[in-house]
Write a protein that holds these residues in place. Structure first.
Motif, short mmCIF file in Angstrom:
data_model
loop_
_atom_site.label_atom_id
_atom_site.label_comp_id
_atom_site.label_asym_id
_atom_site.label_seq_id
_atom_site.Cartn_x
_atom_site.Cartn_y
_atom_site.Cartn_z
N ARG A 15 0.83 -1.21 0.00
CA ARG A 15 0.00 0.00 0.00
C ARG A 15 0.86 1.26 0.00
O ARG A 15 0.42 2.31 -0.48
N ALA A 16 2.07 1.16 0.53
CA ALA A 16 2.92 2.34 0.61
C ALA A 16 3.52 2.72 -0.74
O ALA A 16 3.80 3.90 -0.99
N ILE A 17 3.77 1.76 -1.62
CA ILE A 17 4.39 2.06 -2.92
C ILE A 17 3.34 2.60 -3.86
O ILE A 17 2.29 1.98 -4.09
N PRO A 18 3.55 3.79 -4.47
CA PRO A 18 2.55 4.36 -5.38
C PRO A 18 2.33 3.48 -6.61
O PRO A 18 3.22 2.75 -7.06
N ASP A 19 1.11 3.58 -7.14
CA ASP A 19 0.78 2.78 -8.32
C ASP A 19 1.55 3.23 -9.57
O ASP A 19 1.89 2.42 -10.43
N ASN A 20 1.85 4.51 -9.61
CA ASN A 20 2.53 5.03 -10.81
C ASN A 20 4.05 5.01 -10.69
O ASN A 20 4.73 5.65 -11.46
N LEU A 21 4.55 4.32 -9.68
CA LEU A 21 6.00 4.24 -9.50
C LEU A 21 6.53 3.06 -10.30
O LEU A 21 6.21 1.90 -10.00
N PRO A 22 7.35 3.30 -11.36
CA PRO A 22 7.79 2.22 -12.26
C PRO A 22 8.94 1.41 -11.66
O PRO A 22 10.09 1.52 -12.08
N ILE A 23 8.66 0.65 -10.61
CA ILE A 23 9.67 -0.22 -10.02
C ILE A 23 9.09 -1.61 -9.88
O ILE A 23 7.87 -1.81 -9.94
N LYS A 24 9.98 -2.57 -9.75
CA LYS A 24 9.56 -3.95 -9.59
C LYS A 24 10.32 -4.54 -8.40
O LYS A 24 11.54 -4.59 -8.39
N VAL A 25 9.56 -4.95 -7.37
CA VAL A 25 10.15 -5.50 -6.17
C VAL A 25 10.68 -6.89 -6.46
O VAL A 25 9.96 -7.74 -6.98
#
Length: 869
Positions: free
Chosen positions: A134-144
């Motif tokens: 929930r903390a990571i924004p939806d529009n943040l282009p990263i992959k955990v």
């Protein structure tokens, strides 16, 4: 193998929300937990995420990215590629899990499973991994790609991939903006939000027992071996660490410190700020432009454990000279608060006899219903005392009047041992009187050791509980503390202080007893307590001190303390005090305690011949009557009339024994046993003579501290057998007393006083000075005659006396000879020295004549010893 449904979801990332719900799945085997790291794999549950395998755009399964897990496990560090970075999320786990991590059997994996069981599917919103998503924004282009929980730090490391066109700092800024606008709060800490920061250094993934602390140690080390690091100033450290939270203080290393590597300490007010700074900046390298020097400076961070919890204990252990007396005072104060009220209660019960069931009404009723009904053993007492009490009626009434009146001094009842002092006071004068306490000094002074003395005095006054054994342990502790610190701890107490404590508590309890009958409705209810006690002497308790100066020891402190305590309670009108003593020198001890008072004294002597005979006859009649009654109760067929003892010659026997109460009782018992008065008296005298010989002549029971010699005792026995009354100073001037060679009998007056205290003799006084010497009791007078008639004993003792007298004369002759030798060495003889020489020569001749006479007499005595048994 990844299920087809999961592949479809991962391939259809058309919207950010949908992409968030379908994180990359992993298809790797379960990895071991080493260095305290637990890999979460997203292929099964969101808790179990590990290194992700990227999927192709067409939905085909891509290649698995191998991150060298063995290398990470051995080094304790992440394997981060060029397009990867790490975020640290804080406030995901409660820090209270730290005590559980100290157990060696607990690992992060086990604790993770514990949290999974606690956070069931119905509590999915509380799942820490859901909070990260929930903390990571939806529009943040990263992959955990990997998530590593740090339970003891309360957070987790999140490794992610990003496009090369992006900057990790921009990603951190967008994440911080999202968390500020939409704060997320964990279930265990609803007043604090989740925070995240970009990890700039190289985190050390250790599982040591090093737990977070508000103080950080920042060490400046070279990035490569051999290089020289730069010590960073406070301004640079502030700019580096301020972003993670408010800084309380920055403490640089002292300039004169030789410790390497150089370091600085940074304190944060909030513990989670310290955790965030340590996990984000550990291993961070500062370049030359940032102030790190030409070769750069690497930061090595560690928690500093503050000793706040032990500061008080450290102060206590380092100041024993202050702490130990304070602890001793506290223990004493607590014991006084807890035990003193209990002890006062027991003393009051002992004085008032509240728990003595013989005074209860129900007991008296049962006893009146049946004469043979007893709950306790019948007390032994002397029969036939009615005649004696009639004879001493005046003394009893006098003592009662003193106790009922206002008296501010001691009452002393004197008399030889066996004269019935205690019976007269306790059974006659104080019969039926309330609030009476008896203190017998004999068992107290004869106790073994200090603990026994304390225990017996406490039992006499009802003082309980008493921990007499604790004094020995306290003395050992005090000795050990004094040996280590040089100062007494004060745990142990002296015998005098403990006895004083018992007596002081007893005095307080006696005052409460005296005031217990006071009521608000009394006419004098408004007066003070002291005035009430002075106006009502009948309400005061009575203290009877029996066997005072029993041993007559100057070194005993028990007599002095009891006398001083008695003086205090008498002067304060708390109680009446009656001393019972057989020592004629009692005035020395009592005058020291109360020098400004005159004692009220009652003296009990031997009974008159008529009263003594009446006592013996009455005692025999009561015994015969009791036996007849017992036989009558057994049945008529067993009834027998006991024979009446013969009383012929009883008057002559009483003249020999005198009027001593114990001797008369002994005579009555022997007459009851069937002996005639002549046989009984002869046997009593013989036994008394045997006891005197053992105690005073043969030295078998002699005391090492006695102040008389065997020769002095025999001189008195022999002289009193010839004359019942001796002149005091005539005895004092005799050679045996004036020139004794015994080291403990050089003082003649002390020897006579000691023999009088032992009751061998009695010293009569006239106007305060000693006048005559008599036998200790009439029975002794008869026993002296028996001893003198023993030819062998008399020869032995006379030989001892003559031997000592011969040694005295030989010593005098030796002194004369030395002086004559000195005079003979003068250069010329004058008329002035002639008189002295003639005097010495006459003294020498007289001494030699005495020695010759002594040796002649000694020869005859030796002949008796050689010929007779």
């Amino acid at each position: 193998m990844i299920p087809s449904r999961s592949l479809a979801l991962l391939a259809a990332r058309s919207s950010s929300a949908r992409a968030l719900r379908s994180w990359p799945a992993a298809h790797v085997a379960t990895r071991r937990t080493d260095y305290g790291l637990t890999r979460w794999r997203a292929g099964q549950r969101i808790w179990e995420t590990t290194t992700a395998t990227p999927l192709s755009e067409g939905g085909d399964e891509g290649k698995k990215q191998d991150l060298s897990p063995s290398e990470e496990q051995e080094s304790g560090r992440f394997d981060v590629k060029s397009n990867e970075s790490i975020l640290f999320f804080d406030n995901l786990f409660p820090l209270k899990l730290t005590p559980l991590l100290s157990r060696q059997t607990e690992t992060d994996q086990q604790l993770t499973d514990l949290l999974k069981r606690f956070n069931s599917s119905s509590l999915g919103i509380m799942d820490p991994i859901q909070l990260v998503k929930r903390a990571i924004p939806d529009n943040l282009p990263i992959k955990v790609t990997e998530i590593l929980p740090r339970l003891k730090d309360g957070g987790a490391f999140v490794k992610f991939e990003y496009d090369a066109s992006l900057n990790a700092t921009e990603i951190e800024a967008k994440l911080l903006k999202k968390l500020r606008e939409e704060p997320i709060k964990p279930w265990f800490n609803p007043f604090s939000r989740i925070r995240a920061r970009l990890v700039r250094g190289v985190p050390w993934l250790e599982d040591l027992h090093r737990y977070p602390s508000p103080l950080l140690m920042v060490e400046f080390v070279p990035p490569e071996p051999g290089a020289a690091p730069e010590e960073l100033p406070e301004e640079v450290l502030y700019s580096l660490f301020r972003r993670y939270g408010k800084i309380a203080d920055i403490i640089p290393q002292p300039a004169d410190s030789k410790i390497t590597p150089r370091y600085a300490q940074i304190g944060f007010p909030v513990l989670r700020d310290t955790i965030m700074a340590r996990n984000c900046l550990h291993g961070f390298i500062l370049g030359e432009a940032q102030g790190g020097g030409k070769n750069g400076t690497k930061l090595r961070l560690s928690y500093v454990k503050r000793e706040k919890g032990h500061s008080i204990w450290n102060w206590i252990t380092t100041h024993p000279r202050i702490v130990i007396p304070i602890v001793a005072a506290l223990i004493a104060g607590v014991s006084v608060m807890i035990f003193d009220p209990i002890r006062m209660f027991f003393i009051k019960v002992h004085v008032q006899h509240s728990l003595r069931y013989t005074d209860w009404r129900i007991y008296k009723w049962f006893k009146s219903q049946t004469g043979s009904f007893y709950f306790h053993k019948k007390e032994e007492h002397i029969e036939g005392l009615g005649t004696i009490w009639k004879h001493r009626k005046d003394l009893i009434e006098q003592l009662q009047s003193w106790l009922d009146g206002s008296s501010d001094t001691f009452i002393v009842v004197t008399g030889p041992r066996g004269s019935g002092k205690a019976e007269m006071v306790m059974s006659q004068t104080l019969s039926g009187r309330k609030n009476v306490v008896l203190i017998d000094c004999k068992p107290i002074t004869e106790a073994n050791g200090e603990a026994g003395t304390i225990k017996r005095l406490a039992a006499a006054v009802g003082y309980r509980p008493v921990f007499s054994w604790a004094n020995s342990i306290s003395s050992m502790i005090d000795l050990a503390v004094q040996g280590t610190t040089g100062v007494k701890s004060g745990f142990s107490e002296t015998l005098e202080s403990q006895l004083n404590k018992i007596l002081h508590t007893t005095a307080t309890a006696l005052k409460n007893v005296a005031l217990s009958e006071r009521h608000k409705t009394d006419k004098d209810a408004t007066i003070s307590e002291d005035a009430y006690l002075e106006a009502h002497p009948e309400q005061r308790p009575i203290i009877v001190v029996d066997n005072f100066l029993h041993k007559n020891e100057d070194s005993s402190i028990v007599y002095d303390m009891i006398a001083e305590w008695a003086a205090t309670v008498v002067q304060n009108n708390i109680a009446h005090v009656v001393f019972l003593t057989s020592d004629s020198a009692y005035s020395k001890s009592l005058t020291k305690a109360m020098p400004d008072r005159v004692f009220r004294t009652l003296s009990l002597g031997d009974l008159d011949a008529d009263v003594a005979k009446n006592f013996v006859v009455t005692r025999l009649e009561e015994d015969l009557k009791r036996e007849a009654q017992e036989q009558e109760e057994q049945g008529e067929e067993n009834k027998k009339v006991p024979p009446r003892p013969s009383l012929a010659g009883l008057d002559d026997g009483i003249k020999v024994l005198g009027g001593r109460l114990t001797d008369l009782e002994f005579l009555a018992r022997r007459l009851k046993a069937g002996q005639t008065p002549h046989e009984a008296v002869e046997e009593i005298v013989t036994e008394d003579a045997t006891d005197i010989a053992k105690m005073y002549l043969l030295g078998r029971t002699a005391d090492a501290d006695r102040r008389w010699s065997i020769e002095q005792a025999w001189h008195l026995i022999k002289a009193l057998s010839e004359n019942p009354t001796l002149r005091y100073h005539q005895v004092l001037l005799s050679p045996t007393f004036a020139s004794s060679l015994s080291s403990n009998a050089t003082n003649g007056e002390a020897a006579i006083e000691s023999l009088a205290g032992a009751e061998l003799i009695t010293v009569k006084t006239h106007r305060g000075r000693p006048q005559t010497i008599e036998a200790g009791k009439p029975l002794h007078q008869a026993a002296f005659g028996v001893l003198v008639k023993d030819r062998v004993l008399r020869a032995k003792m006379d030989l001892a006396v003559l031997t000592e007298m011969a040694k005295v004369e030989a010593k005098n002759i030796d002194t004369v000879e030395k002086e004559l030798q000195l005079l003979g060495g003068l250069p010329r003889h004058t008329g002035e020295s002639a008189g002295r020489v003639m005097y010495l020569l006459s003294k020498l001749d007289a001494g030699q004549r005495k020695i010759a006479q002594f040796e002649k007499e000694m020869g005859g005595l030796k002949k008796i010893l050689n010929e007779e048994y």
